[in-house]
Design a protein around this motif. Structure first.
Motif, PDB file in Angstrom:
ATOM      1  N   LYS A  56      21.644  10.551 -46.319  1.00 21.60           N
ATOM      2  CA  LYS A  56      21.757  10.086 -47.554  1.00 21.60           C
ATOM      3  C   LYS A  56      20.871   8.780 -47.766  1.00 21.60           C
ATOM      4  CE  LYS A  56      24.106  13.389 -49.218  1.00 21.60           C
ATOM      5  NZ  LYS A  56      23.365  14.464 -50.373  1.00 21.60           N
ATOM      6  N   GLU A  59      17.099   9.800 -47.403  1.00 24.13           N
ATOM      7  CA  GLU A  59      16.586  10.553 -48.449  1.00 24.13           C
ATOM      8  C   GLU A  59      16.337   9.538 -49.548  1.00 24.13           C
ATOM      9  OE1 GLU A  59      18.941  14.719 -47.793  1.00 24.13           O
ATOM     10  OE2 GLU A  59      19.747  13.381 -49.147  1.00 24.13           O
ATOM     11  N   GLN A  60      17.217   8.484 -49.865  1.00 26.81           N
ATOM     12  CA  GLN A  60      16.910   7.498 -50.849  1.00 26.81           C
ATOM     13  C   GLN A  60      15.725   6.905 -50.518  1.00 26.81           C
ATOM     14  OE1 GLN A  60      19.023   6.829 -53.786  1.00 26.81           O
ATOM     15  NE2 GLN A  60      16.828   5.591 -53.903  1.00 26.81           N
ATOM     16  N   CYS A  66      12.365   0.746 -51.685  1.00 24.29           N
ATOM     17  CA  CYS A  66      13.840   0.701 -52.041  1.00 24.29           C
ATOM     18  C   CYS A  66      14.034  -0.947 -51.756  1.00 24.29           C
ATOM     19  CB  CYS A  66      14.769   1.528 -51.229  1.00 24.29           C
ATOM     20  SG  CYS A  66      14.445   3.289 -52.056  1.00 24.29           S
ATOM     21  N   THR A  70      19.293  -1.251 -53.492  1.00 23.68           N
ATOM     22  CA  THR A  70      19.491   0.002 -53.552  1.00 23.68           C
ATOM     23  C   THR A  70      19.779   0.869 -52.318  1.00 23.68           C
ATOM     24  OG1 THR A  70      17.515  -0.264 -55.200  1.00 23.68           O
ATOM     25  CG2 THR A  70      17.680   1.814 -54.256  1.00 23.68           C
ATOM     26  N   ALA A  74      22.926   3.350 -51.943  1.00 24.30           N
ATOM     27  CA  ALA A  74      22.885   4.809 -51.470  1.00 24.30           C
ATOM     28  C   ALA A  74      23.932   5.094 -50.277  1.00 24.30           C
ATOM     29  CB  ALA A  74      21.550   5.108 -50.922  1.00 24.30           C
TER      30      ALA A  74
END
Length: 88
Positions: A56, A59-60, A66, A70, A74
């Protein structure tokens, strides 16, 4: 487990390879993963769930630049999603 171990072994349709991220981003991803996993309940603190969180996070980050915040958000969201899925 390190992010690079998780990501290089993930064989999804858009395989995430840690080399796609620069050193500072990888460091922030590692820190977010470690912090998130510290908040996992004992029943969820294992390799498989840690790997899910790592994916995850990746993927962010794969979506574009980012901030550390952020990336941490995530990771926290991934932990919350796991808790909700396994509290049913």
């Amino acid at each position: 487990m390190r992010m690079e171990n998780v990501l290089s072994s993930w064989n999804g349709p858009d395989s995430l390879i840690v080399e796609n991220f620069d050193k500072n981003v990888r460091f922030n991803m590692e820190m977010a993963l470690d912090k998130a996993c510290q908040s996992l309940p004992p029943a969820l603190n294992n390799h498989d769930f840690r790997r899910m969180i790592a994916v995850k996070i990746a993927e962010q980050v794969k979506g574009g630049p980012c901030s550390t915040e952020t990336i941490n958000l995530a990771a926290a969201k991934a932990v919350e999603d796991l808790r909700q899925q396994h509290s049913r």
